[in-house]
Design a protein around this motif. Structure first.
Motif, mmCIF file in Angstrom:
data_model
loop_
_atom_site.group_PDB
_atom_site.id
_atom_site.type_symbol
_atom_site.label_atom_id
_atom_site.label_comp_id
_atom_site.label_asym_id
_atom_site.label_seq_id
_atom_site.Cartn_x
_atom_site.Cartn_y
_atom_site.Cartn_z
ATOM 1 N N ARG A 44 0.806 -1.218 0.000
ATOM 2 C CA ARG A 44 0.000 0.000 0.000
ATOM 3 C C ARG A 44 0.844 1.275 0.000
ATOM 4 N NH1 ARG A 44 -4.455 -0.065 4.529
ATOM 5 N NH2 ARG A 44 -5.142 1.734 3.277
ATOM 6 N N ALA A 45 2.138 1.140 0.238
ATOM 7 C CA ALA A 45 3.014 2.316 0.240
ATOM 8 C C ALA A 45 3.126 2.877 -1.177
ATOM 9 C CB ALA A 45 4.379 1.954 0.790
ATOM 10 N N LYS A 46 3.157 4.192 -1.307
ATOM 11 C CA LYS A 46 3.096 4.840 -2.614
ATOM 12 C C LYS A 46 4.463 4.976 -3.284
ATOM 13 C CE LYS A 46 -0.991 7.442 -1.170
ATOM 14 N NZ LYS A 46 -1.539 8.778 -0.856
ATOM 15 N N ASN A 47 5.540 4.910 -2.503
ATOM 16 C CA ASN A 47 6.872 5.136 -3.055
ATOM 17 C C ASN A 47 7.842 4.148 -2.422
ATOM 18 O OD1 ASN A 47 9.334 6.052 -3.968
ATOM 19 N ND2 ASN A 47 8.986 8.191 -3.424
ATOM 20 N N VAL A 48 8.056 3.009 -3.079
ATOM 21 C CA VAL A 48 8.940 1.959 -2.560
ATOM 22 C C VAL A 48 10.044 1.699 -3.575
ATOM 23 C CG1 VAL A 48 9.129 -0.421 -1.770
ATOM 24 C CG2 VAL A 48 7.058 0.892 -1.270
ATOM 25 N N ASP A 49 11.287 1.802 -3.125
ATOM 26 C CA ASP A 49 12.449 1.528 -3.968
ATOM 27 C C ASP A 49 13.171 0.313 -3.398
ATOM 28 O OD1 ASP A 49 14.293 1.803 -5.979
ATOM 29 O OD2 ASP A 49 15.449 3.362 -4.954
ATOM 30 N N LEU A 50 13.526 -0.630 -4.253
ATOM 31 C CA LEU A 50 14.232 -1.844 -3.842
ATOM 32 C C LEU A 50 15.656 -1.778 -4.360
ATOM 33 C CD1 LEU A 50 11.429 -4.378 -4.856
ATOM 34 C CD2 LEU A 50 11.774 -3.338 -2.611
ATOM 35 N N VAL A 51 16.637 -1.900 -3.450
ATOM 36 C CA VAL A 51 18.038 -1.803 -3.850
ATOM 37 C C VAL A 51 18.801 -3.031 -3.363
ATOM 38 C CG1 VAL A 51 18.037 0.704 -3.920
ATOM 39 C CG2 VAL A 51 18.658 -0.454 -1.812
ATOM 40 N N ASP A 52 19.723 -3.470 -4.174
ATOM 41 C CA ASP A 52 20.484 -4.689 -3.885
ATOM 42 C C ASP A 52 21.731 -4.367 -3.081
ATOM 43 O OD1 ASP A 52 20.956 -7.410 -3.976
ATOM 44 O OD2 ASP A 52 22.108 -7.292 -5.824
ATOM 45 N N LEU A 53 22.104 -5.281 -2.177
ATOM 46 C CA LEU A 53 23.365 -5.201 -1.454
ATOM 47 C C LEU A 53 23.879 -6.624 -1.301
ATOM 48 C CD1 LEU A 53 25.495 -3.611 0.115
ATOM 49 C CD2 LEU A 53 24.077 -3.861 2.163
ATOM 50 N N ASP A 54 25.031 -6.890 -1.864
ATOM 51 C CA ASP A 54 25.589 -8.234 -1.868
ATOM 52 C C ASP A 54 26.215 -8.534 -0.514
ATOM 53 O OD1 ASP A 54 26.541 -10.703 -2.534
ATOM 54 O OD2 ASP A 54 28.228 -9.963 -3.731
ATOM 55 N N SER A 55 25.397 -9.079 0.377
ATOM 56 C CA SER A 55 25.871 -9.395 1.734
ATOM 57 C C SER A 55 24.910 -10.394 2.356
ATOM 58 C CB SER A 55 25.948 -8.132 2.598
ATOM 59 O OG SER A 55 24.665 -7.746 3.049
ATOM 60 N N GLY A 56 25.174 -10.739 3.598
ATOM 61 C CA GLY A 56 24.236 -11.526 4.367
ATOM 62 C C GLY A 56 23.292 -10.609 5.136
ATOM 63 N N HIS A 57 22.729 -11.128 6.197
ATOM 64 C CA HIS A 57 21.674 -10.419 6.924
ATOM 65 C C HIS A 57 22.201 -9.276 7.789
ATOM 66 C CE1 HIS A 57 17.660 -9.973 8.533
ATOM 67 N NE2 HIS A 57 18.107 -10.080 9.769
ATOM 68 N N TRP A 58 23.500 -9.244 8.051
ATOM 69 C CA TRP A 58 24.071 -8.238 8.946
ATOM 70 C C TRP A 58 25.142 -7.425 8.223
ATOM 71 C CZ3 TRP A 58 22.709 -13.145 10.524
ATOM 72 C CH2 TRP A 58 21.742 -13.218 11.541
ATOM 73 N N PRO A 59 24.766 -6.620 7.222
ATOM 74 C CA PRO A 59 25.758 -5.881 6.438
ATOM 75 C C PRO A 59 26.501 -4.807 7.231
ATOM 76 C CG PRO A 59 23.540 -5.176 5.853
ATOM 77 C CD PRO A 59 23.396 -6.374 6.736
ATOM 78 N N MET A 60 25.979 -4.411 8.379
ATOM 79 C CA MET A 60 26.708 -3.427 9.195
ATOM 80 C C MET A 60 28.039 -3.984 9.680
ATOM 81 S SD MET A 60 24.085 -5.030 10.961
ATOM 82 C CE MET A 60 22.791 -3.865 11.326
ATOM 83 N N PHE A 61 28.158 -5.311 9.712
ATOM 84 C CA PHE A 61 29.415 -5.938 10.109
ATOM 85 C C PHE A 61 30.301 -6.282 8.921
ATOM 86 C CE2 PHE A 61 26.480 -7.496 13.602
ATOM 87 C CZ PHE A 61 26.895 -6.539 14.520
#
Length: 226
Positions: A194-211
């Motif tokens: 239902r959101a009007k502005n959704v952008d999907l972006v890829d990041l090649d990592s696992g679930h914890w990219p901050m690490f």
């Protein structure tokens, strides 16, 4: 821009230690949000307490911040959009999606003495943890903060449909943007459908990219802030 960083289950604010300087180097003010029950020693904190902490961080900013949620905390970021739709510039969801109204926040693993401890790495074998070294896994497990039952089993309450006007960026680490799009279109993520502005972006990592990919993650967040 102020960028508020909300960690997922078992994480305290130190989870963002490698991301903060990268964001600051890109000209932003990074603010890890301290969640009650995740680092302060409280075992009686509730979901409402965590929502209040996020909203206090939003209200403390001079302008309109970008609110970033990781994993389960994607729902916390979305609750901020619901409570302050006019105050925030956008929401970024890392490796997760927001629950809809009436769902339990994160009743995912066994409770022990009123808290949900980190269950070990077995439930996260595969793409979630494939890029984590044994050293990082050991450090994560040693620092993991058990999540209070009042948080994990708190009920999500959404009330303001203006949240659907807030721009959303979904960072797709262990899954692809195409998978995310299919889940949204299939009705598995009704809030984003239902959101009007959704952008999907890829990041090649696992679930914890901050690490594992802090610089790349910071670059995506900075891009979202623009």
């Amino acid at each position: 821009m102020d960028i508020l960083l909300i960690g997922g289950l078992w994480l305290d604010t130190s989870a963002w230690d490698d991301v903060v300087p990268e964001l600051e180097a890109l000209g932003h003010r990074a603010v890890p949000v301290a969640l009650p029950g995740q680092g302060d020693g409280s075992t009686t904190a509730t979901l409402e307490d965590q929502v209040a902490a996020v909203l206090a961080a939003v209200d403390a900013t001079a302008g309109r911040p970008l609110v970033v949620g990781h994993s389960a905390a994607c729902t916390l970021a979305w609750l901020a959009a619901d409570a302050r739709p006019e105050k925030i510039a956008g929401v970024v969801l890392i490796g997760g999606f927001p629950w809809d109204d009436g769902k339990l926040y994160a009743d995912l693993f066994e409770m022990t003495d009123g808290v949900m401890p980190f269950p070990g790495w077995e439930p996260f074998e595969g793409p979630d943890s494939a890029d984590l070294s044994d050293e990082v896994k050991a450090a994560f497990a040693a620092k993991a903060v058990p999540v209070p039952e009042g948080v994990a089993r708190g009920v999500v309450h959404l009330t303001d449909e203006r949240r659907f006007d807030v721009p959303v960026v979904v960072v797709c680490p262990e899954f692809t943007p195409e998978q995310a799009r299919q889940w949204i279109e299939a009705g598995d993520v009704p809030e984003l459908a239902r959101a009007k502005n959704v952008d999907l972006v890829d990041l090649d990592s696992g679930h914890w990219p901050m690490f594992t990919r802090p610089a790349a993650l910071a670059a995506l967040l900075a891009s979202s802030a623009r």
